[in-house]
Design an enzyme around this catalytic site. Structure first.
Site, PDB file in Angstrom:
ATOM      1  N   HIS A  81       0.590  -5.042 -12.236  1.00  0.00           N
ATOM      2  CA  HIS A  81       1.118  -6.350 -11.796  1.00  0.00           C
ATOM      3  C   HIS A  81       2.393  -6.651 -12.593  1.00  0.00           C
ATOM      4  CE1 HIS A  81       1.224 -10.330 -10.212  1.00  0.00           C
ATOM      5  NE2 HIS A  81       0.270 -10.922 -10.908  1.00  0.00           N
ATOM      6  N   ASP A  84       9.933  -5.381  -9.434  1.00  0.00           N
ATOM      7  CA  ASP A  84      10.003  -4.961 -10.839  1.00  0.00           C
ATOM      8  C   ASP A  84      10.982  -3.809 -11.046  1.00  0.00           C
ATOM      9  OD1 ASP A  84       6.578  -5.665 -10.747  1.00  0.00           O
ATOM     10  OD2 ASP A  84       8.067  -6.815 -11.874  1.00  0.00           O
ATOM     11  N   HIS A  88       3.354  -1.768  -3.170  1.00  0.00           N
ATOM     12  CA  HIS A  88       2.962  -3.180  -3.153  1.00  0.00           C
ATOM     13  C   HIS A  88       1.724  -3.314  -2.278  1.00  0.00           C
ATOM     14  CE1 HIS A  88       3.194  -7.550  -2.839  1.00  0.00           C
ATOM     15  NE2 HIS A  88       4.010  -7.489  -3.865  1.00  0.00           N
TER      16      HIS A  88
HETATM   17  C1  SDX Z   1       3.796  -7.106  -8.620  1.00  0.00           C
HETATM   18  O1  SDX Z   1       0.713  -9.028  -5.294  1.00  0.00           O
HETATM   19  C2  SDX Z   1       1.904  -9.392  -5.584  1.00  0.00           C
HETATM   20  O2  SDX Z   1       2.568 -10.152  -4.869  1.00  0.00           O
HETATM   21  C3  SDX Z   1       2.439  -8.877  -6.895  1.00  0.00           C
HETATM   22  C4  SDX Z   1       3.907  -9.158  -7.184  1.00  0.00           C
HETATM   23  C5  SDX Z   1       4.157 -10.643  -7.389  1.00  0.00           C
HETATM   24  O3  SDX Z   1       5.290 -11.101  -7.140  1.00  0.00           O
HETATM   25  O4  SDX Z   1       3.243 -11.331  -7.890  1.00  0.00           O
HETATM   26  O5  SDX Z   1       4.693  -8.710  -6.105  1.00  0.00           O
HETATM   27  C6  SDX Z   1       4.374  -8.473  -8.451  1.00  0.00           C
HETATM   28  O6  SDX Z   1       2.780  -6.968  -9.239  1.00  0.00           O
HETATM   29  C7  SDX Z   1       4.460  -5.942  -7.921  1.00  0.00           C
HETATM   30  C8  SDX Z   1       3.687  -4.596  -8.142  1.00  0.00           C
HETATM   31  C9  SDX Z   1       4.016  -4.065  -9.545  1.00  0.00           C
HETATM   32  N1  SDX Z   1       3.175  -2.904  -9.830  1.00  0.00           N
HETATM   33  C10 SDX Z   1       3.690  -1.655  -9.899  1.00  0.00           C
HETATM   34  O7  SDX Z   1       4.864  -1.374  -9.671  1.00  0.00           O
HETATM   35  C11 SDX Z   1       2.663  -0.601 -10.310  1.00  0.00           C
HETATM   36  C12 SDX Z   1       2.793   0.639  -9.430  1.00  0.00           C
HETATM   37  N2  SDX Z   1       2.308   0.301  -8.082  1.00  0.00           N
HETATM   38  C13 SDX Z   1       0.973   0.729  -7.718  1.00  0.00           C
HETATM   39  O8  SDX Z   1       0.049   0.661  -8.755  1.00  0.00           O
HETATM   40  C14 SDX Z   1       0.528   0.122  -6.392  1.00  0.00           C
HETATM   41  O9  SDX Z   1       1.548   0.279  -5.516  1.00  0.00           O
HETATM   42  C15 SDX Z   1       0.069  -1.319  -6.354  1.00  0.00           C
HETATM   43  C16 SDX Z   1      -1.015  -1.579  -7.352  1.00  0.00           C
HETATM   44  C17 SDX Z   1       1.209  -2.234  -6.563  1.00  0.00           C
HETATM   45  C18 SDX Z   1      -0.490  -1.579  -4.942  1.00  0.00           C
HETATM   46  O10 SDX Z   1      -1.492  -0.699  -4.773  1.00  0.00           O
HETATM   47  P1  SDX Z   1      -2.504  -0.778  -3.516  1.00  0.00           P
HETATM   48  O11 SDX Z   1      -2.028  -1.658  -2.449  1.00  0.00           O
HETATM   49  O12 SDX Z   1      -3.869  -1.043  -4.058  1.00  0.00           O
HETATM   50  O13 SDX Z   1      -2.368   0.653  -2.947  1.00  0.00           O
HETATM   51  P2  SDX Z   1      -3.098   1.882  -3.572  1.00  0.00           P
HETATM   52  O14 SDX Z   1      -3.000   1.838  -5.091  1.00  0.00           O
HETATM   53  O15 SDX Z   1      -4.448   1.954  -2.953  1.00  0.00           O
HETATM   54  O16 SDX Z   1      -2.175   3.072  -3.093  1.00  0.00           O
HETATM   55  C19 SDX Z   1      -2.285   3.577  -1.793  1.00  0.00           C
HETATM   56  C20 SDX Z   1      -1.812   5.013  -1.920  1.00  0.00           C
HETATM   57  C21 SDX Z   1      -2.590   5.754  -3.008  1.00  0.00           C
HETATM   58  O17 SDX Z   1      -2.559   7.114  -2.656  1.00  0.00           O
HETATM   59  P3  SDX Z   1      -3.983   7.838  -2.375  1.00  0.00           P
HETATM   60  O18 SDX Z   1      -4.765   7.675  -3.681  1.00  0.00           O
HETATM   61  O19 SDX Z   1      -4.618   7.039  -1.227  1.00  0.00           O
HETATM   62  O20 SDX Z   1      -3.597   9.243  -2.036  1.00  0.00           O
HETATM   63  O21 SDX Z   1      -0.433   5.040  -2.342  1.00  0.00           O
HETATM   64  C22 SDX Z   1      -0.353   5.618  -3.633  1.00  0.00           C
HETATM   65  C23 SDX Z   1      -1.752   5.577  -4.234  1.00  0.00           C
HETATM   66  O22 SDX Z   1      -1.904   6.621  -5.181  1.00  0.00           O
HETATM   67  N3  SDX Z   1       0.535   4.775  -4.425  1.00  0.00           N
HETATM   68  C24 SDX Z   1       1.296   5.233  -5.415  1.00  0.00           C
HETATM   69  C25 SDX Z   1       1.984   4.118  -5.884  1.00  0.00           C
HETATM   70  N4  SDX Z   1       1.633   3.025  -5.186  1.00  0.00           N
HETATM   71  C26 SDX Z   1       0.722   3.444  -4.290  1.00  0.00           C
HETATM   72  N5  SDX Z   1       1.450   6.485  -5.933  1.00  0.00           N
HETATM   73  C27 SDX Z   1       2.325   6.582  -6.946  1.00  0.00           C
HETATM   74  N6  SDX Z   1       3.024   5.528  -7.465  1.00  0.00           N
HETATM   75  C28 SDX Z   1       2.894   4.310  -6.949  1.00  0.00           C
HETATM   76  N7  SDX Z   1       3.595   3.291  -7.458  1.00  0.00           N
END
Ligand code: SDX
Length: 371
Positions: A223, A313, A262
């Protein structure tokens, strides 16, 4: 045969309540604050005006803005007790822990903490909005062995924030880019930290308790902690020519690449173009083309390999680095902005409250009894 209810892990896609504060629309890739596209607000308003909008539902007229600004500027200084507590915390403490602790002390010192009336909570919200810059600025300065810089009531919110941190007001380009980042970070519907604040509020706990809990949730790298983590990645990669090699190794280790992806936006975060434009002005201002090249190289490599778009971010991290903030201060900057959205949601939750208490499905050992 009763069918098992569906588990929606992470509440993904689950709608739990209404909100009139902001609308995140992944179909149109848009974000509205009280009906206004965030891009229009970032182009035409100050962060003070946006804070007023989030809390009051309308942008302030000239008279309302003058009164609000005077009120905010009069509350920017930290109580000596808050400074003493910050001074007691070791420099090894993460700045998010310092911010969380300072807000907790401010709440403990406030004799009106239990006043949950709309007026009482708005007063607390403006107080935290006014004081968080001093907390963040002081923490960065003490880590550099520098004294606190007192707030300047002659300066607007962002100019004052930067002056308290760096000892002088930087150029208009820098102040404007920082103000844009504050507007973009302010509010984003039921993200994890905002929902945390609503859960705490739903038990009728006080505003300070809800904000402290939200700070805890924001700290996580999935996050708010992502903007700090992005910069650690940039430092790890070093230069644009190493981005692809680094990414291939990181993906091979199944690492999440911070700053990408996201939960709601699946075709890119609506705020990124505006923040990237602000970053580009800073890259010119600080003559840092190599940072822009690294930004583009990693983004291009990520699109080629995973087609996962950057979130807010990703451009914010390098922007805060150029402005001069220590990397660990990036998420506290997010707190200083998001406290406006959190407190707007706290007041909205109270207005039509229902205790937030979801169900769970038991999958432990079957019932058993002591001998
Ligand atoms: C913020 O919610 C909000 O509005 C938050 C925010 C706000 O203004 O408040 O926008 C601010 O928190 C933005 C997000 C910041 N976080 C990051 O940058 C951390 C990296 N991102 C990931 O951890 C991920 O994208 C999330 C946690 C943000 C979202 O994850 P989801 O929706 O739960 O999706 P997921 O983790 O289930 O991923 C789906 C697939 C997976 O692959 P498989 O395991 O199914 O093969 O996509 C892949 C994930 O591994 N994936 C990523 C990835 N994001 C998703 N793989 C590598 N790097 C990534 N960043």
């Amino acid at each position: 045969m009763t069918t098992e209810p569906e588990i929606r892990k992470g509440l993904a896609g689950v709608v739990v309540d209404y909100t009139a504060i902001s609308k995140v629309n992944p179909e149109t890739n848009s974000l509205l604050y009280r009906g206004y596209p965030v891009q229009e607000l970032a182009a035409s308003c100050s962060f003070e005006e946006v804070a007023y909008l989030l809390w009051n539902g309308e942008l302030p007229n000239a008279e309302q803005l003058a009164a609000f600004a005077a009120d905010e500027r009069s509350q920017r200084s930290l109580d000596d007790a808050v400074k003493r507590v910050i001074d007691e915390l070791p420099l090894t403490a993460h700045p998010m822990d310092v911010v969380r602790t300072a807000v907790s002390v401010i709440g403990a010192l406030d004799p009106t903490w239990a006043d949950a009336s709309p007026e009482g909570n708005l007063t607390k919200s403006v107080s935290l909005f006014a004081k968080l810059p001093a907390i963040v600025a002081y923490d960065q300065r003490r880590r550099r062995g520098l004294d606190l810089v007192e707030p300047d009531a002659e300066l607007g919110y962002s100019a004052n924030f930067l002056a308290m941190t760096f000892g002088e007001v930087p150029s208009k380009v820098v102040v404007d880019a920082f103000d844009v980042s504050m507007i973009l970070y302010a509010e984003h519907s039921f993200n994890a930290s905002t929902f945390t604040a609503r859960v705490v509020t739903s038990t009728l706990a006080d505003l300070y308790s809800a904000v402290v809990a939200a700070i805890g949730a924001l700290k996580g790298p999935l996050h708010g902690g992502a903007n700090e983590a992005v910069m650690h990645i940039f430092d790890e990669i070093g230069s644009a020519d190493r981005a692809e090699e680094w990414l291939d190794a990181a993906l091979a280790e199944k690492r999440k690449i911070m700053g990408f992806g996201h939960r709601v936006y699946k075709n890119g975060d609506s705020r990124v173009p505006t923040m990237k434009a602000a970053l580009d002005t800073l890259i010119v201002e600080y003559d840092a083309p190599e940072l822009g090249e690294l930004y583009t190289a990693l983004d291009d490599a990520m699109q080629n390999r995973k087609a996962i778009k950057p979130n807010l971010d990703y451009p914010s991290g390098p922007a805060y680095r150029l402005i001069g903030f220590d990397t660990e201060m990036f998420t506290p900057l997010f707190v200083a902005s998001r406290v406006t959205g959190w407190t707007a949601h706290i007041m909205e939750q109270l207005a039509s409250n229902a205790l937030i208490r979801p169900l769970s499905l038991y999958n432990g050992v079957p019932e058993r009894h002591l001998e």
